[in-house]
Motif scaffolding. Sequence first.
Motif, PDB file in Angstrom:
ATOM      1  N   MET A  93      33.267  32.952  40.058  1.00 58.70           N
ATOM      2  CA  MET A  93      32.193  33.918  40.207  1.00 58.70           C
ATOM      3  C   MET A  93      31.908  34.228  41.673  1.00 58.70           C
ATOM      4  N   SER A  94      32.893  34.123  42.485  1.00 62.24           N
ATOM      5  CA  SER A  94      32.727  34.396  43.903  1.00 62.24           C
ATOM      6  C   SER A  94      32.300  35.830  44.123  1.00 62.24           C
ATOM      7  N   ALA A  95      31.343  36.028  45.041  1.00 60.18           N
ATOM      8  CA  ALA A  95      30.882  37.369  45.347  1.00 60.18           C
ATOM      9  C   ALA A  95      31.964  38.183  46.036  1.00 60.18           C
ATOM     10  N   SER A  96      32.989  37.526  46.575  1.00 61.96           N
ATOM     11  CA  SER A  96      34.018  38.239  47.320  1.00 61.96           C
ATOM     12  C   SER A  96      35.264  38.553  46.496  1.00 61.96           C
ATOM     13  N   SER A  97      35.445  37.903  45.350  1.00 63.63           N
ATOM     14  CA  SER A  97      36.648  38.139  44.558  1.00 63.63           C
ATOM     15  C   SER A  97      36.562  39.492  43.864  1.00 63.63           C
ATOM     16  N   PRO A  98      37.663  40.244  43.807  1.00 67.63           N
ATOM     17  CA  PRO A  98      37.621  41.567  43.170  1.00 67.63           C
ATOM     18  C   PRO A  98      37.463  41.445  41.670  1.00 67.63           C
ATOM     19  N   GLY A  99      36.675  42.311  41.078  1.00 63.71           N
ATOM     20  CA  GLY A  99      36.519  42.312  39.634  1.00 63.71           C
ATOM     21  C   GLY A  99      37.578  43.180  38.986  1.00 63.71           C
ATOM     22  N   PRO A 100      37.675  43.151  37.659  1.00 64.61           N
ATOM     23  CA  PRO A 100      38.704  43.925  36.954  1.00 64.61           C
ATOM     24  C   PRO A 100      38.527  45.429  37.104  1.00 64.61           C
ATOM     25  N   LEU A 101      37.319  45.887  37.460  1.00 64.61           N
ATOM     26  CA  LEU A 101      37.084  47.323  37.657  1.00 64.61           C
ATOM     27  C   LEU A 101      36.997  47.683  39.130  1.00 64.61           C
ATOM     28  N   SER A 102      37.468  46.779  39.985  1.00 65.60           N
ATOM     29  CA  SER A 102      37.460  47.057  41.422  1.00 65.60           C
ATOM     30  C   SER A 102      38.221  48.342  41.713  1.00 65.60           C
ATOM     31  N   GLY A 103      37.669  49.188  42.562  1.00 63.69           N
ATOM     32  CA  GLY A 103      38.293  50.472  42.877  1.00 63.69           C
ATOM     33  C   GLY A 103      37.767  51.616  42.038  1.00 63.69           C
ATOM     34  N   LEU A 104      37.001  51.305  40.975  1.00 59.47           N
ATOM     35  CA  LEU A 104      36.404  52.325  40.130  1.00 59.47           C
ATOM     36  C   LEU A 104      35.059  52.743  40.723  1.00 59.47           C
ATOM     37  N   ARG A 105      34.779  54.022  40.753  1.00 57.23           N
ATOM     38  CA  ARG A 105      33.497  54.505  41.288  1.00 57.23           C
ATOM     39  C   ARG A 105      32.726  55.203  40.175  1.00 57.23           C
ATOM     40  N   VAL A 106      31.455  54.820  40.027  1.00 63.57           N
ATOM     41  CA  VAL A 106      30.611  55.316  38.944  1.00 63.57           C
ATOM     42  C   VAL A 106      29.392  56.010  39.527  1.00 63.57           C
ATOM     43  N   LEU A 107      29.135  57.229  39.091  1.00 62.51           N
ATOM     44  CA  LEU A 107      27.911  57.934  39.456  1.00 62.51           C
ATOM     45  C   LEU A 107      26.884  57.671  38.363  1.00 62.51           C
ATOM     46  N   ASP A 108      25.804  57.030  38.727  1.00 63.37           N
ATOM     47  CA  ASP A 108      24.816  56.523  37.778  1.00 63.37           C
ATOM     48  C   ASP A 108      23.567  57.401  37.818  1.00 63.37           C
ATOM     49  N   LEU A 109      23.388  58.207  36.777  1.00 63.99           N
ATOM     50  CA  LEU A 109      22.203  59.052  36.642  1.00 63.99           C
ATOM     51  C   LEU A 109      21.304  58.512  35.533  1.00 63.99           C
TER      52      LEU A 109
ATOM     53  N   LEU B  13      29.215  47.522  34.306  1.00 60.16           N
ATOM     54  CA  LEU B  13      30.340  48.062  35.073  1.00 60.16           C
ATOM     55  C   LEU B  13      30.338  47.518  36.491  1.00 60.16           C
ATOM     56  N   GLY B  14      29.146  47.453  37.094  1.00 60.58           N
ATOM     57  CA  GLY B  14      29.048  46.918  38.446  1.00 60.58           C
ATOM     58  C   GLY B  14      29.420  45.454  38.530  1.00 60.58           C
ATOM     59  N   ASP B  15      28.984  44.672  37.539  1.00 58.23           N
ATOM     60  CA  ASP B  15      29.333  43.247  37.510  1.00 58.23           C
ATOM     61  C   ASP B  15      30.840  43.045  37.434  1.00 58.23           C
ATOM     62  N   LEU B  16      31.523  43.976  36.760  1.00 58.33           N
ATOM     63  CA  LEU B  16      32.970  43.858  36.591  1.00 58.33           C
ATOM     64  C   LEU B  16      33.744  44.474  37.759  1.00 58.33           C
ATOM     65  N   GLY B  17      33.028  44.840  38.813  1.00 51.97           N
ATOM     66  CA  GLY B  17      33.688  45.233  40.053  1.00 51.97           C
ATOM     67  C   GLY B  17      33.590  46.681  40.442  1.00 51.97           C
ATOM     68  N   ALA B  18      33.060  47.543  39.562  1.00 55.22           N
ATOM     69  CA  ALA B  18      32.961  48.958  39.900  1.00 55.22           C
ATOM     70  C   ALA B  18      31.931  49.186  40.999  1.00 55.22           C
ATOM     71  N   GLU B  19      32.158  50.214  41.815  1.00 56.27           N
ATOM     72  CA  GLU B  19      31.153  50.652  42.776  1.00 56.27           C
ATOM     73  C   GLU B  19      30.232  51.622  42.045  1.00 56.27           C
ATOM     74  N   VAL B  20      28.965  51.272  41.922  1.00 59.45           N
ATOM     75  CA  VAL B  20      28.004  52.076  41.177  1.00 59.45           C
ATOM     76  C   VAL B  20      27.023  52.706  42.159  1.00 59.45           C
ATOM     77  N   ILE B  21      26.971  54.023  42.170  1.00 62.52           N
ATOM     78  CA  ILE B  21      26.044  54.762  43.027  1.00 62.52           C
ATOM     79  C   ILE B  21      24.915  55.274  42.141  1.00 62.52           C
ATOM     80  N   LYS B  22      23.754  54.685  42.296  1.00 61.24           N
ATOM     81  CA  LYS B  22      22.603  55.005  41.442  1.00 61.24           C
ATOM     82  C   LYS B  22      21.772  56.101  42.108  1.00 61.24           C
ATOM     83  N   ILE B  23      21.641  57.223  41.420  1.00 63.40           N
ATOM     84  CA  ILE B  23      20.852  58.337  41.924  1.00 63.40           C
ATOM     85  C   ILE B  23      19.422  58.200  41.408  1.00 63.40           C
ATOM     86  N   GLU B  24      18.463  58.217  42.343  1.00 65.29           N
ATOM     87  CA  GLU B  24      17.057  58.065  41.975  1.00 65.29           C
ATOM     88  C   GLU B  24      16.223  59.196  42.570  1.00 65.29           C
TER      89      GLU B  24
END
Length: 402
Positions: free
Chosen positions: A1-17, A30-41
């Motif tokens: 559970m290392s914060a630095s290890s890549p997750g299975p969705l590493s490299g995936l980018r998600v736009l979160d509305l 999705l974020g826990d599994l390595g995706a980059e999640v950009i949350k729009i608020e």
Amino acid sequence: MSASSPGPLSGLRVLDLTRVLAGPTCTQMLGDLGAEVIKIERPEAGDDTRGFAPPVWPKSGESAYFVGVNRNKKSVTLDISKPEGQAIIHKLLESCDMLVENFKVGALAKYGLSYEKLKDKYPRLIYCSITGFGQTGPYAPRPGYDALIQAMGGIMSLTGEPGGSPQKSGVPVADLFAGLYGCIGLLAALNHRHATGEGQQIDIGMLDTHVAWLANQGSNFLSTGENPVRLGNQHPNIAPYQEFPSKDGYLILAVGNDPTFERFCKNFGQEHLLADERFSTNPKRVANRQLVTDTLTPLMKSKTTAEWVEALEALKIACGPINTLKDVFADPHVQARGCVIEMEHASGETVKVTANPVRLSATPPTYRIAAPVLGQHNDEVLGGLLGMSEAEIAGLKDQGIV
């Protein structure tokens, strides 16, 4: 559970509305599994759950609700009702793999951000819509709320004491299941895109998902046409499988089959029940469930909960205490499994959140960013990802766009 290890969705980018719970549950997974999640608020206001308080974390003042479902996300404030905000969404979509939203049906169309408006321009985009009642059907325009879905989806009719009033679950299960089904749909669509290069829309209706997880009770009705009755903590198809009072509290006893019931009776002085036709098989015990309850209750009151747990576990008969949340988080097994993690919040406060339960041996979940403060990543995303200058970002702030 290392914060630095890549997750299975590493490299995936998600736009979160998304906001509140169903959508954020999906995107946090999705974020826990390595995706980059950009949350729009929304500028200044943010996700509604930032205001769902008390309780709050004392140093940051952030609501416990928001912190619990928004880790591993970057917060960008953006007014998507204005053309400038919509233009920024389009710039982000040029590098995003997925868009997840939980607006009312048709709400994003007026901003040019519905799937129909985007699919031709971004044919690889995977677009997940989570609503109360889905994109079609007579209820599609209605807003969806957890308690409303629990009521309309039937689970409240099944929950509560016999003869008592219907009860909703103590946690918002309608929201949570919708979010998790949404995540499953996104991962399936991602696999399809790997094979074909094509994106698609996932239509998640909370009522649909609620009906889907009625499980054995739904099947019971479909096979008989009869509404199941409320049974409190008893199982509709197994007996005894329920709570019993002990000498000092309560416990759950789950006798899953006839050999287990025989073992129970022989070890606790109830051999005579095995010769009683009313107790001879599980279907007979279900048909005589009140007799089973009345017969075993005096026996169960003869020991403390801890004594029963020790005795029954030695015989491999399922049982357990009815824990408070304090008991749950102090449980040695829960602690050994690492079900709670600590993360450093941007305020400098250490916050505790429940861990992701998906245990992957090679690419486990990662915990990179605690739930962000509002607009925490504006400069990183707008400047670093989109290449805007400081002056451009400042101008957007002056206009109330970000």
